[in-house]
Design a protein around this motif. Structure first.
Motif, PDB file in Angstrom:
ATOM      1  N   LEU A 121      58.819  62.365  78.896  1.00 49.02           N
ATOM      2  CA  LEU A 121      59.501  62.382  77.539  1.00 49.02           C
ATOM      3  C   LEU A 121      60.662  61.534  77.826  1.00 49.02           C
ATOM      4  CD1 LEU A 121      59.712  63.397  74.766  1.00 49.02           C
ATOM      5  CD2 LEU A 121      60.675  65.554  75.569  1.00 49.02           C
ATOM      6  N   LEU A 122      60.805  60.296  77.083  1.00 50.01           N
ATOM      7  CA  LEU A 122      62.085  59.640  77.164  1.00 50.01           C
ATOM      8  C   LEU A 122      63.078  59.780  76.077  1.00 50.01           C
ATOM      9  CD1 LEU A 122      60.093  56.258  77.590  1.00 50.01           C
ATOM     10  CD2 LEU A 122      61.077  57.762  79.516  1.00 50.01           C
ATOM     11  N   TYR A 123      62.502  60.306  75.029  1.00 53.49           N
ATOM     12  CA  TYR A 123      63.564  60.405  73.788  1.00 53.49           C
ATOM     13  C   TYR A 123      63.025  61.359  73.009  1.00 53.49           C
ATOM     14  CZ  TYR A 123      67.398  59.134  70.408  1.00 53.49           C
ATOM     15  OH  TYR A 123      68.196  59.266  69.700  1.00 53.49           O
ATOM     16  N   VAL A 124      63.937  62.029  72.263  1.00 49.37           N
ATOM     17  CA  VAL A 124      63.378  62.843  70.824  1.00 49.37           C
ATOM     18  C   VAL A 124      64.557  62.517  69.648  1.00 49.37           C
ATOM     19  CG1 VAL A 124      63.055  65.195  70.337  1.00 49.37           C
ATOM     20  CG2 VAL A 124      62.422  64.544  72.537  1.00 49.37           C
ATOM     21  N   GLY A 125      63.749  62.298  68.708  1.00 48.40           N
ATOM     22  CA  GLY A 125      64.858  61.919  67.472  1.00 48.40           C
ATOM     23  C   GLY A 125      64.107  62.486  66.222  1.00 48.40           C
ATOM     24  N   VAL A 126      64.812  62.588  65.000  1.00 50.35           N
ATOM     25  CA  VAL A 126      64.738  62.925  63.677  1.00 50.35           C
ATOM     26  C   VAL A 126      64.974  61.701  62.731  1.00 50.35           C
ATOM     27  CG1 VAL A 126      64.812  65.630  64.113  1.00 50.35           C
ATOM     28  CG2 VAL A 126      66.838  64.216  63.206  1.00 50.35           C
ATOM     29  N   SER A 127      64.245  61.589  61.642  1.00 50.84           N
ATOM     30  CA  SER A 127      64.408  60.569  60.694  1.00 50.84           C
ATOM     31  C   SER A 127      63.461  60.764  59.659  1.00 50.84           C
ATOM     32  CB  SER A 127      63.991  59.274  61.317  1.00 50.84           C
ATOM     33  OG  SER A 127      64.273  58.289  60.414  1.00 50.84           O
ATOM     34  N   LYS A 128      64.012  60.500  58.580  1.00 48.66           N
ATOM     35  CA  LYS A 128      63.055  60.660  57.194  1.00 48.66           C
ATOM     36  C   LYS A 128      62.002  59.294  57.297  1.00 48.66           C
ATOM     37  CE  LYS A 128      66.307  63.041  54.275  1.00 48.66           C
ATOM     38  NZ  LYS A 128      67.116  63.274  53.129  1.00 48.66           N
ATOM     39  N   ASP A 129      62.588  58.286  58.043  1.00 47.80           N
ATOM     40  CA  ASP A 129      61.645  57.065  58.197  1.00 47.80           C
ATOM     41  C   ASP A 129      61.593  56.864  59.711  1.00 47.80           C
ATOM     42  OD1 ASP A 129      60.315  54.525  57.809  1.00 47.80           O
ATOM     43  OD2 ASP A 129      61.703  53.880  56.440  1.00 47.80           O
ATOM     44  N   PRO A 130      60.518  57.363  60.311  1.00 49.30           N
ATOM     45  CA  PRO A 130      60.566  57.144  61.724  1.00 49.30           C
ATOM     46  C   PRO A 130      60.270  55.631  62.061  1.00 49.30           C
ATOM     47  CG  PRO A 130      58.953  58.940  61.230  1.00 49.30           C
ATOM     48  CD  PRO A 130      59.549  58.273  60.001  1.00 49.30           C
ATOM     49  N   GLU A 131      59.416  54.829  61.538  1.00 48.13           N
ATOM     50  CA  GLU A 131      59.331  53.426  61.509  1.00 48.13           C
ATOM     51  C   GLU A 131      60.535  52.608  61.558  1.00 48.13           C
ATOM     52  OE1 GLU A 131      56.565  51.577  62.364  1.00 48.13           O
ATOM     53  OE2 GLU A 131      55.059  53.411  62.316  1.00 48.13           O
ATOM     54  N   ALA A 132      61.454  52.710  60.529  1.00 52.67           N
ATOM     55  CA  ALA A 132      62.725  52.114  60.769  1.00 52.67           C
ATOM     56  C   ALA A 132      63.626  52.517  61.540  1.00 52.67           C
ATOM     57  CB  ALA A 132      63.446  52.709  59.183  1.00 52.67           C
ATOM     58  N   ARG A 133      63.360  53.850  61.974  1.00 52.25           N
ATOM     59  CA  ARG A 133      64.433  54.286  63.169  1.00 52.25           C
ATOM     60  C   ARG A 133      64.004  53.474  64.527  1.00 52.25           C
ATOM     61  NH1 ARG A 133      68.500  54.839  65.314  1.00 52.25           N
ATOM     62  NH2 ARG A 133      69.240  56.917  66.403  1.00 52.25           N
ATOM     63  N   TRP A 134      62.583  53.502  64.566  1.00 51.45           N
ATOM     64  CA  TRP A 134      62.033  52.636  65.865  1.00 51.45           C
ATOM     65  C   TRP A 134      62.528  51.310  65.897  1.00 51.45           C
ATOM     66  CZ3 TRP A 134      56.722  55.080  64.877  1.00 51.45           C
ATOM     67  CH2 TRP A 134      56.681  56.613  65.095  1.00 51.45           C
ATOM     68  N   GLU A 135      62.676  50.808  64.760  1.00 47.07           N
ATOM     69  CA  GLU A 135      62.903  49.241  64.668  1.00 47.07           C
ATOM     70  C   GLU A 135      64.619  49.485  65.369  1.00 47.07           C
ATOM     71  OE1 GLU A 135      62.094  46.407  64.243  1.00 47.07           O
ATOM     72  OE2 GLU A 135      59.941  47.340  63.855  1.00 47.07           O
ATOM     73  N   GLN A 136      65.297  50.382  65.007  1.00 48.84           N
ATOM     74  CA  GLN A 136      66.884  50.466  65.683  1.00 48.84           C
ATOM     75  C   GLN A 136      66.802  50.664  67.009  1.00 48.84           C
ATOM     76  OE1 GLN A 136      68.368  53.562  62.925  1.00 48.84           O
ATOM     77  NE2 GLN A 136      68.810  52.176  61.263  1.00 48.84           N
ATOM     78  N   HIS A 137      65.761  51.280  67.598  1.00 49.43           N
ATOM     79  CA  HIS A 137      65.860  51.594  68.982  1.00 49.43           C
ATOM     80  C   HIS A 137      65.459  50.299  69.978  1.00 49.43           C
ATOM     81  CE1 HIS A 137      66.541  55.870  68.610  1.00 49.43           C
ATOM     82  NE2 HIS A 137      65.351  56.149  68.173  1.00 49.43           N
ATOM     83  N   ARG A 138      64.526  49.367  69.067  1.00 49.53           N
ATOM     84  CA  ARG A 138      64.078  48.230  69.879  1.00 49.53           C
ATOM     85  C   ARG A 138      64.946  47.639  70.723  1.00 49.53           C
ATOM     86  NH1 ARG A 138      59.170  48.416  68.866  1.00 49.53           N
ATOM     87  NH2 ARG A 138      58.377  48.615  66.648  1.00 49.53           N
ATOM     88  N   ASP A 139      66.336  47.826  70.542  1.00 42.22           N
ATOM     89  CA  ASP A 139      67.403  47.089  71.515  1.00 42.22           C
ATOM     90  C   ASP A 139      67.810  47.963  72.668  1.00 42.22           C
ATOM     91  OD1 ASP A 139      69.045  48.556  69.902  1.00 42.22           O
ATOM     92  OD2 ASP A 139      70.663  46.985  69.772  1.00 42.22           O
ATOM     93  N   LYS A 140      67.063  49.183  72.831  1.00 48.32           N
ATOM     94  CA  LYS A 140      67.739  50.107  73.561  1.00 48.32           C
ATOM     95  C   LYS A 140      66.996  49.595  74.919  1.00 48.32           C
ATOM     96  CE  LYS A 140      70.157  52.711  71.005  1.00 48.32           C
ATOM     97  NZ  LYS A 140      71.439  52.686  70.721  1.00 48.32           N
ATOM     98  N   PRO A 141      67.596  49.870  76.249  1.00 46.83           N
ATOM     99  CA  PRO A 141      67.181  49.569  77.641  1.00 46.83           C
ATOM    100  C   PRO A 141      65.697  50.113  77.741  1.00 46.83           C
ATOM    101  CG  PRO A 141      69.464  49.934  77.789  1.00 46.83           C
ATOM    102  CD  PRO A 141      69.080  50.342  76.290  1.00 46.83           C
TER     103      PRO A 141
END
Length: 145
Positions: free
Chosen positions: A31-51
């Motif tokens: 397990l690398l990361y846990v999060g919450v969002s009303k729009d997971p796809e959009a949130r994942w786009e924000q994560h794309r620049d994380k190492p």
């Protein structure tokens, strides 16, 4: 890219009330990361620049009727499972290498320390060796032609 597992997709009649809890795992199912969002796809786009994002090979989504319920489940998951890259609610001490990698300025290349701050497993080492030998194998095949 990643395998996605979605449980109980949002009800179209109440999309604003439903909130997703998502879990991101690597190829070894850590397990690398846990999060919450009303729009997971959009949130994942924000994560794309994380190492750590390149290490994500599977995402699991669980939907809740409201954000408060999703946030309670997120806090519990972080506190009990200790995902490597969550900072808030995480009970395990922060790994200095992870903190440094997360705080590092963006750069065009990444080092093995960025990718594997806690070291690498045997499976990861074998994959790296295979990938590193790929240009060598291509050159050998070209020479045989």
């Amino acid at each position: 890219m990643a395998n996605d597992t979605a449980l109980a997709p949002p009800d179209a009649t109440h999309p604003a009330e439903r909130t997703a809890l998502y879990r991101c795992y690597d190829a070894d199912e850590e397990l690398l990361y846990v999060g919450v969002s009303k729009d997971p796809e959009a949130r994942w786009e924000q994560h794309r620049d994380k190492p750590w994002w390149r290490d994500v090979s599977m995402r699991v989504v669980e939907w809740f009727d409201d954000r408060a319920s999703a946030e309670r489940a997120e806090r519990k998951a972080i506190q009990t499972k200790g995902p490597r890259y969550n900072v808030h609610h995480n009970q395990r001490p922060a790994d200095p290498a992870v903190v440094e990698a997360l705080a590092a300025p963006k750069r065009s290349h990444r080092t093995l320390a960025d990718l594997y701050p806690d070291g690498i497993s045997d499976a990861q080492a074998r994959r790296l060796v295979t990938l590193l030998r790929l240009p060598e194998r291509v050159a050998e095949r070209e020479a045989l032609r």
